[in-house]
Design a protein around this motif. Structure first.
Motif, PDB file in Angstrom:
ATOM      1  N   MET A   1      29.701  -1.140 -19.875  1.00  0.00           N
ATOM      2  CA  MET A   1      28.952  -1.216 -20.900  1.00  0.00           C
ATOM      3  C   MET A   1      29.496  -1.522 -21.744  1.00  0.00           C
ATOM      4  N   SER A   2      30.822  -2.295 -21.419  1.00  0.00           N
ATOM      5  CA  SER A   2      31.780  -2.559 -22.537  1.00  0.00           C
ATOM      6  C   SER A   2      31.188  -3.871 -23.014  1.00  0.00           C
ATOM      7  N   SER A   3      30.573  -4.752 -22.936  1.00  0.00           N
ATOM      8  CA  SER A   3      29.852  -6.577 -23.268  1.00  0.00           C
ATOM      9  C   SER A   3      28.341  -5.964 -22.916  1.00  0.00           C
ATOM     10  N   PRO A   4      27.438  -7.128 -23.810  1.00  0.00           N
ATOM     11  CA  PRO A   4      26.271  -7.342 -23.294  1.00  0.00           C
ATOM     12  C   PRO A   4      26.407  -8.088 -22.007  1.00  0.00           C
ATOM     13  N   LYS A   5      27.919  -9.383 -21.723  1.00  0.00           N
ATOM     14  CA  LYS A   5      27.981  -9.270 -20.330  1.00  0.00           C
ATOM     15  C   LYS A   5      28.113  -8.725 -19.464  1.00  0.00           C
ATOM     16  N   HIS A   6      28.362  -7.386 -19.163  1.00  0.00           N
ATOM     17  CA  HIS A   6      29.696  -6.782 -18.796  1.00  0.00           C
ATOM     18  C   HIS A   6      27.847  -5.823 -17.889  1.00  0.00           C
ATOM     19  N   ASP A   7      26.804  -5.530 -19.233  1.00  0.00           N
ATOM     20  CA  ASP A   7      25.487  -4.671 -19.163  1.00  0.00           C
ATOM     21  C   ASP A   7      24.653  -5.869 -18.065  1.00  0.00           C
ATOM     22  N   LEU A   8      24.733  -7.291 -17.830  1.00  0.00           N
ATOM     23  CA  LEU A   8      23.942  -8.166 -17.741  1.00  0.00           C
ATOM     24  C   LEU A   8      22.431  -8.392 -18.508  1.00  0.00           C
TER      25      LEU A   8
ATOM     26  N   ILE B   1      23.044 -10.494 -21.102  1.00  0.00           N
ATOM     27  CA  ILE B   1      22.718 -12.153 -22.194  1.00  0.00           C
ATOM     28  C   ILE B   1      21.564 -12.828 -20.867  1.00  0.00           C
ATOM     29  N   GLU B   2      21.743 -14.154 -21.695  1.00  0.00           N
ATOM     30  CA  GLU B   2      20.442 -15.286 -21.084  1.00  0.00           C
ATOM     31  C   GLU B   2      21.155 -15.850 -20.033  1.00  0.00           C
ATOM     32  N   GLU B   3      22.037 -16.452 -20.797  1.00  0.00           N
ATOM     33  CA  GLU B   3      22.776 -17.670 -19.440  1.00  0.00           C
ATOM     34  C   GLU B   3      23.636 -17.258 -18.652  1.00  0.00           C
ATOM     35  N   GLU B   4      22.969 -17.928 -17.480  1.00  0.00           N
ATOM     36  CA  GLU B   4      23.655 -17.513 -16.357  1.00  0.00           C
ATOM     37  C   GLU B   4      24.776 -17.369 -15.701  1.00  0.00           C
ATOM     38  N   PHE B   5      24.939 -16.391 -14.955  1.00  0.00           N
ATOM     39  CA  PHE B   5      26.097 -16.593 -14.727  1.00  0.00           C
ATOM     40  C   PHE B   5      26.382 -15.234 -13.594  1.00  0.00           C
ATOM     41  N   ARG B   6      27.798 -15.936 -12.254  1.00  0.00           N
ATOM     42  CA  ARG B   6      27.754 -15.071 -11.136  1.00  0.00           C
ATOM     43  C   ARG B   6      28.446 -14.106 -11.395  1.00  0.00           C
TER      44      ARG B   6
END
Length: 374
Positions: A161-168, A170-175
């Motif tokens: 929960m440390s960032s929006p990316k870790h929390d899945l 964000i809108e941008e695709e990532f692996r």
């Protein structure tokens, strides 16, 4: 002249007849009974292949066993392991790479030191590398159905929960790790852009044992590829001999050097953190608790262990708010838990992974407060 034309006409073949002959020259036509036999054979293969294979493929449950790192995506094997662990161990420890032991050998993991505290082999390491809460919920829902009526230690790692990316979020695709474990359609993860046909295939794999078994064969014996691709890459090798090498042993390797975060030169982080009220990872953790409770398991939650030494002052203050919200929910649910104080800074390899001494200290603290699973 007329005779020559007449002769040429008699030698001509009707194009439609020629096409029909070509279409069916190598075809095998089955009658009704034969189709029924094919159907029955297919059903028998789908239902029986995986159980038979379990009898053929030897699986030794060694002390301090943990999933081989290279087979982290072999969920069929994980299901088989969780079933054996539930039969032979009193308490199962679930979580991500912190439980698995990213910076230690299998004889330096949390479950190992808990067994030392218990003076017997009671705790099993069911950690899986990269198993963030959304993935862990899918893992337990689809591949740990045999874990019923057991004592369970469930790790809650606030790092996710440390960032929006870790929390899945964000809108941008990532692996991200373990996309085959996350919900394929609902809730919709905007960063997950897999084709719909592939998502449907993943849903079938989650529910049909045969599909998981075929993936297991690919993961273990065919270099993580399908058999046609493997035969092209190994044109002179017998694909049937490939399955005779057996399962790899329990992972006892160091993935990284056991060096503290300060000696690595890692700087303090200013994690923004995500409000638990909107966090996908926190919602998934709550769902995991529901799954385990519905199956009659007795749960003890481990919050962390997070390296608070690595946070800036502002990030630390935000983290304390997150941690208090987690503890408040656990109290509301009447779940026994441990939210230990931070380990000494030198006992962390990074933001959340302890080194061996850190696991030993953590095991002592956890074992001393296990009324819910003792």
């Amino acid at each position: 002249m007329c005779q020559r034309d007449q002769k040429s006409e008699t030698n001509q073949v009707n194009p439609s007849l020629e096409l029909e002959a070509l279409d069916f020259s190598n075809a095998v036509r089955l009658n009704g009974k034969q189709w029924i036999c094919v159907g029955l054979f297919s059903v028998a293969l789908i239902l029986g292949a995986a159980p038979v294979w379990e009898r053929v493929e030897k699986f030794d449950l060694e002390p301090d066993y943990r999933m081989p790192y290279e087979l982290s995506n072999d969920y069929w094997l994980y299901e088989r392991y969780s079933r054996l662990a539930a039969l032979h161990h009193d308490t199962l420890v679930f979580g991500d790479s912190v439980v698995w032991g990213q910076y230690v050998t299998r004889e330096q993991t949390l479950s190992h030191y808990l067994n030392i505290q218990a003076r017997e082999e009671r705790f099993a390491n069911l950690g899986l590398d990269g198993a963030h809460p959304v993935a862990l919920a899918g893992l337990l829902e689809h591949y740990a159905g045999s874990v019923t009526g057991k004592n369970v230690i469930l790790q809650c790692n606030p790092l996710w929960m440390s960032s929006p990316k870790h929390d899945l979020q964000i809108e941008e695709e990532f692996r991200f790790n373990h996309p085959r474990l996350v919900p394929q359609f609902s809730p919709n993860l905007q960063c997950y852009k897999e084709e719909y046909s592939a998502r449907l295939g993943i849903m079938v794999e989650q529910r049909v044992h045969f599909r998981g078994w075929t993936n297991h064969l690919q993961q273990v014996y065919y270099d993580k590829t399908d058999i046609p691709t493997w035969t092209l890459d190994h044109p002179y090798e017998n694909p049937f001999l490939a399955v005779t090498k057996g399962l790899p042993p329990s992972d006892d390797t160091l993935r990284h050097d056991p060096i503290s975060w300060t000696k690595r030169g890692i700087q303090k982080e200013d994690f923004p953190w995500v409000d638990p009220a909107t966090s996908l990872q926190w919602q998934a953790f709550q769902h995991t608790v529901e799954i385990l409770e519905q199956r009659g398991n007795r749960i003890f939650v481990l919050v962390g262990p997070f390296n608070e030494h690595m946070l800036t002052q502002g990030s630390l203050q935000r983290y304390q708010v997150i941690k208090k919200a987690i503890e408040a929910w656990l109290v509301e649910k009447r779940l026994p838990y441990s939210a230990p104080r931070p380990l000494p800074g030198e006992d962390y390899a990074d933001a959340s992974h302890p080194l061996s001494a850190g696991y030993a200290q953590l095991a002592r603290e956890i074992h001393a407060g296990l009324p819910g699973v003792r």
